[in-house]
Design an enzyme around this catalytic site. Sequence first.
Site, mmCIF file in Angstrom:
data_model
loop_
_atom_site.group_PDB
_atom_site.id
_atom_site.type_symbol
_atom_site.label_atom_id
_atom_site.label_comp_id
_atom_site.label_asym_id
_atom_site.label_seq_id
_atom_site.Cartn_x
_atom_site.Cartn_y
_atom_site.Cartn_z
ATOM 1 N N HIS A 79 32.534 -32.633 -28.538
ATOM 2 C CA HIS A 79 32.908 -34.023 -28.218
ATOM 3 C C HIS A 79 33.687 -34.667 -29.366
ATOM 4 O O HIS A 79 33.513 -35.851 -29.671
ATOM 5 C CB HIS A 79 31.681 -34.881 -27.902
ATOM 6 C CG HIS A 79 30.927 -34.445 -26.686
ATOM 7 N ND1 HIS A 79 31.147 -34.966 -25.434
ATOM 8 C CD2 HIS A 79 29.950 -33.513 -26.521
ATOM 9 C CE1 HIS A 79 30.334 -34.389 -24.554
ATOM 10 N NE2 HIS A 79 29.592 -33.499 -25.191
ATOM 11 N N ASN A 152 27.165 -37.316 -19.517
ATOM 12 C CA ASN A 152 28.473 -36.733 -19.207
ATOM 13 C C ASN A 152 28.974 -37.284 -17.879
ATOM 14 O O ASN A 152 28.243 -37.974 -17.175
ATOM 15 C CB ASN A 152 28.350 -35.210 -19.098
ATOM 16 C CG ASN A 152 28.300 -34.525 -20.454
ATOM 17 O OD1 ASN A 152 28.726 -35.079 -21.470
ATOM 18 N ND2 ASN A 152 27.777 -33.314 -20.478
ATOM 19 N N HIS A 343 22.312 -40.513 -30.027
ATOM 20 C CA HIS A 343 21.181 -39.586 -30.058
ATOM 21 C C HIS A 343 20.283 -39.854 -28.843
ATOM 22 O O HIS A 343 19.787 -40.982 -28.704
ATOM 23 C CB HIS A 343 20.400 -39.809 -31.363
ATOM 24 C CG HIS A 343 19.215 -38.918 -31.531
ATOM 25 N ND1 HIS A 343 19.038 -37.758 -30.809
ATOM 26 C CD2 HIS A 343 18.130 -39.016 -32.339
ATOM 27 C CE1 HIS A 343 17.905 -37.189 -31.174
ATOM 28 N NE2 HIS A 343 17.337 -37.936 -32.094
ATOM 29 N N TYR A 366 20.799 -34.047 -32.631
ATOM 30 C CA TYR A 366 21.735 -35.158 -32.873
ATOM 31 C C TYR A 366 21.581 -35.793 -34.254
ATOM 32 O O TYR A 366 22.570 -36.065 -34.920
ATOM 33 C CB TYR A 366 21.632 -36.200 -31.753
ATOM 34 C CG TYR A 366 22.256 -35.687 -30.464
ATOM 35 C CD1 TYR A 366 21.631 -34.685 -29.727
ATOM 36 C CD2 TYR A 366 23.462 -36.170 -30.002
ATOM 37 C CE1 TYR A 366 22.199 -34.186 -28.553
ATOM 38 C CE2 TYR A 366 24.035 -35.685 -28.834
ATOM 39 C CZ TYR A 366 23.400 -34.700 -28.118
ATOM 40 O OH TYR A 366 23.962 -34.205 -26.971
HETATM 41 FE FE1 HDD Z 1 25.403 -33.042 -26.713
HETATM 42 C C1 HDD Z 1 27.432 -34.740 -28.826
HETATM 43 C C2 HDD Z 1 26.312 -35.090 -24.146
HETATM 44 C C3 HDD Z 1 23.628 -31.079 -24.517
HETATM 45 C C4 HDD Z 1 24.186 -31.278 -29.291
HETATM 46 N N1 HDD Z 1 26.634 -34.596 -26.521
HETATM 47 C C5 HDD Z 1 27.396 -35.158 -27.513
HETATM 48 C C6 HDD Z 1 28.140 -36.256 -26.987
HETATM 49 C C7 HDD Z 1 27.830 -36.349 -25.670
HETATM 50 C C8 HDD Z 1 26.879 -35.311 -25.380
HETATM 51 C C9 HDD Z 1 28.374 -37.358 -24.692
HETATM 52 C C10 HDD Z 1 29.109 -37.106 -27.779
HETATM 53 C C11 HDD Z 1 28.464 -38.357 -28.264
HETATM 54 C C12 HDD Z 1 29.486 -39.198 -28.974
HETATM 55 O O1 HDD Z 1 30.379 -39.717 -28.300
HETATM 56 O O2 HDD Z 1 29.395 -39.314 -30.184
HETATM 57 N N2 HDD Z 1 25.101 -33.030 -24.730
HETATM 58 C C13 HDD Z 1 25.490 -34.023 -23.867
HETATM 59 C C14 HDD Z 1 24.878 -33.787 -22.571
HETATM 60 C C15 HDD Z 1 24.137 -32.656 -22.671
HETATM 61 C C16 HDD Z 1 24.265 -32.187 -24.037
HETATM 62 C C17 HDD Z 1 25.049 -34.682 -21.362
HETATM 63 C C18 HDD Z 1 23.301 -31.972 -21.652
HETATM 64 C C19 HDD Z 1 22.701 -32.576 -20.692
HETATM 65 N N3 HDD Z 1 24.168 -31.452 -26.869
HETATM 66 C C20 HDD Z 1 23.508 -30.799 -25.846
HETATM 67 C C21 HDD Z 1 22.629 -29.802 -26.399
HETATM 68 C C22 HDD Z 1 22.760 -29.872 -27.759
HETATM 69 C C23 HDD Z 1 23.738 -30.905 -28.031
HETATM 70 C C24 HDD Z 1 21.714 -28.898 -25.594
HETATM 71 C C25 HDD Z 1 22.099 -29.082 -28.853
HETATM 72 C C26 HDD Z 1 20.993 -28.456 -28.762
HETATM 73 N N4 HDD Z 1 25.814 -32.963 -28.690
HETATM 74 C C27 HDD Z 1 25.146 -32.190 -29.564
HETATM 75 C C28 HDD Z 1 25.538 -32.445 -31.005
HETATM 76 C C29 HDD Z 1 26.595 -33.591 -30.850
HETATM 77 C C30 HDD Z 1 26.653 -33.780 -29.351
HETATM 78 C C31 HDD Z 1 25.966 -31.243 -31.765
HETATM 79 C C32 HDD Z 1 27.940 -33.390 -31.517
HETATM 80 C C33 HDD Z 1 28.267 -34.673 -32.212
HETATM 81 C C34 HDD Z 1 27.082 -35.464 -32.097
HETATM 82 O O3 HDD Z 1 26.113 -34.770 -31.420
HETATM 83 O O4 HDD Z 1 26.919 -36.571 -32.548
HETATM 84 O O5 HDD Z 1 24.461 -32.836 -31.756
#
Ligand code: HDD
Length: 710
Positions: A79, A152, A343, A366
């Site tokens: 993202h 999402n 988060h 997060y």
């Molecule tokens: Fe995630 C970012 C949505 C599963 C780990 N995720 C991130 C963002 C969104 C989502 C919208 C961007 C937020 C922003 O604008 O800053 N993610 C989802 C959805 C998931 C999902 C809807 C499943 C239902 N994500 C998911 C899993 C993991 C992560 C299973 C790890 C185990 N997601 C992250 C992250 C991010 C992230 C690596 C990257 C940047 C951030 O968090 O701030 O932690």
Amino acid sequence: MEDNNKSYHNGNDPKAEQLKAYTSNHQGEYLNTNQGLKINDDQNSLKSGERGATLLEDFILREKITHFDHERIPERIVHARGSGAHGFFELYESLEPYTKAKLFTDTSAKTPVFVRFSTVAGSRGSTDLPRDVRGFAVKFYTQEGNYDLVGNNMPVFFIQDALKFPDLVHAVKPEPHNEIPQAASAHDTFWDFIGQMPESMHMIQWLMSDRAIPRSLRMMEGFGVHTFRFINAENKASFVKFHWKPLLGVHSVAWDEAQRISGKNSDFHKQDLWDAIDQGQYPEWELGVQIVTEEEEHNFPFDLLDPTKIIPEEMVPVRRIGKMTLNRNPDNFFAETEQIAFHPGHIIPGIDFTNDPLLQGRLFSYTDTQLSRLGGPNFHEIPINRSIPEVHNHQRDGMHRMQINKGKVAYNPNTLAGGCPFQAKMAEGGFHSYEERIDAKKVRARSRSFFDHFSQATLFYNSQSEAEKRHIQNAFSFELGKVMVEGIRQRIVDMLLEVDVDLAHIVAANLGLLPKKLPQPVTGSIPADGDPEAHHSFKEELPVAASEALSMQNTIRDIRTRRIALLAADGVTGEALVQLKSALVEAGATCKVIAPKQGFISSDDGELVKVDESFLITSSVLYDAVFIADHSNTTLLADCKDALHFVAEAFKHCKAIGATETGNSLLQIALPQEAIQSAGVITDGNTGAFMEAVAQHRFWEREETPVVAA
Ligand code: HDD
């Protein structure tokens, strides 16, 4: 004790007030250093003689260059590319029977929000229009602390367990040896992974559908994805799924168009969101909830804890409980959109988690990622991340600490500070985790109730209109066509056989393959304990064969905020142009006059008409519809190759086209007769009929009409 409540009412925006203290404006100020020293020459460094070497002593040079050298922070691991906006949420009705969260019970409060939309796979500088999932993350600055709904634009996910998330992301990101391709899933490693992951088949249908190429961030749905919990004042829990429903409807562009938009304006969505807010056309979504009582938890032929499943709206209707409006662009992209930290674990009393294993893993990820992305444990002090309630705890120090905590007490319990800050009882708004009864063995395993990987994929496909199905077939053919290893293509085609036989055969034919029956999945219901098939997929009978809410065909149609290109040249009928423009603007559309050259064109009555864009700098793919303005003499436009291309391309992408009698001569050259007579092409200059056609969004049936686009 402070009252966090009152500032939410009477139209106040407590978050905007809070941010004000951190914003600055250079207007009328002198340039100075980070130490406040006024600078009298910002053009020349300090040298030994005018032509001499630069001196190390030049602290002004050093400060400026040092700061510049450290301007970048790591982009988000997923993202990375995003667009953000401020707004507010208003509640229509209290949900008191289900939740005690004031956000969902106080109908008089106007809760500030910040929303960040994103693509998933691409880098920060990639395009807005890859075929990809879009992030839809909302931070509610509530009276009780920050609540983040990090969702999402698709209601399900690829995998069921967070342990697989790094693998999924590694597979979809550019391949590690050569960093190719950028922001695209059409490559070997992604489809290799998907081929081994039948649980992804439902999400893959969504990803191959037009939902992955939205017309606008303002025209997409949002979903919390997981099942969460509501907790009421009596501590009774129910299950809840969250939906955002856009008031302009759900709309997408054509895939060929998406690829061209990426070249013409890779900031297309970012710009669209910014412009809409800037022009006062505030994007709006209603928040919907599907509520399931604890008693009903096991009444479904799927597991509520499985994030690869929806609850069809026919089984549990979506109740619309409030509206979110985005009404303010950020002042600074980096400070706000880039530094905001979401988060799913940021919750408030009245909302709680479930044991969805994907959600459980997210609860770790997060905060962890912000530590490296934002450089330490104090990222909650960055203005955009601050909660409205002031923070009082004994967490201290660390990189970039802003707060100056007074006194010598940094521990709890204490007597020296009178026991402050106090723990809050539940009645005082203290958070209390839901006391779910757990009686289980510690196992590394997956519930058999998660093994139906295909029935909802089939439900999704069956719910699509003919045009939407065609787009899915083409999307698979495109993506797999880019896969180099034939075995990977074959595997996906074989899996598609379990989703829909026609789909598998059409995609296979496009790839020169034949789908083969997989040894699994078995058809039937959940395998019994001890069944040797238990670890394999099965396909459950669903009570719903097709669900209306899954097709964009059934969405709201609206002309508001649509971008209309008015093609004109010297000799344009001035009066008619003014009337057309005012009718369109009155209906809420945006119009631009496009002509062979920038500057002005002269109308038939000798007046000068301002040109907004020349053909050179724009393209039909940046517009929703095109109208060939009335002219006293059409030869000028009909001779213009760019105008012909503009119209032919708009036709190819199934857009509304309007022309008066004089404009018809251009149509005759640009389009074959069959095309001119097709739906959405208005040849009699009827403004009402044209506006009606614009509101329809697209005439997908036209995809069958051959047109030689220039
Ligand atoms: Fe995630 C970012 C949505 C599963 C780990 N995720 C991130 C963002 C969104 C989502 C919208 C961007 C937020 C922003 O604008 O800053 N993610 C989802 C959805 C998931 C999902 C809807 C499943 C239902 N994500 C998911 C899993 C993991 C992560 C299973 C790890 C185990 N997601 C992250 C992250 C991010 C992230 C690596 C990257 C940047 C951030 O968090 O701030 O932690």
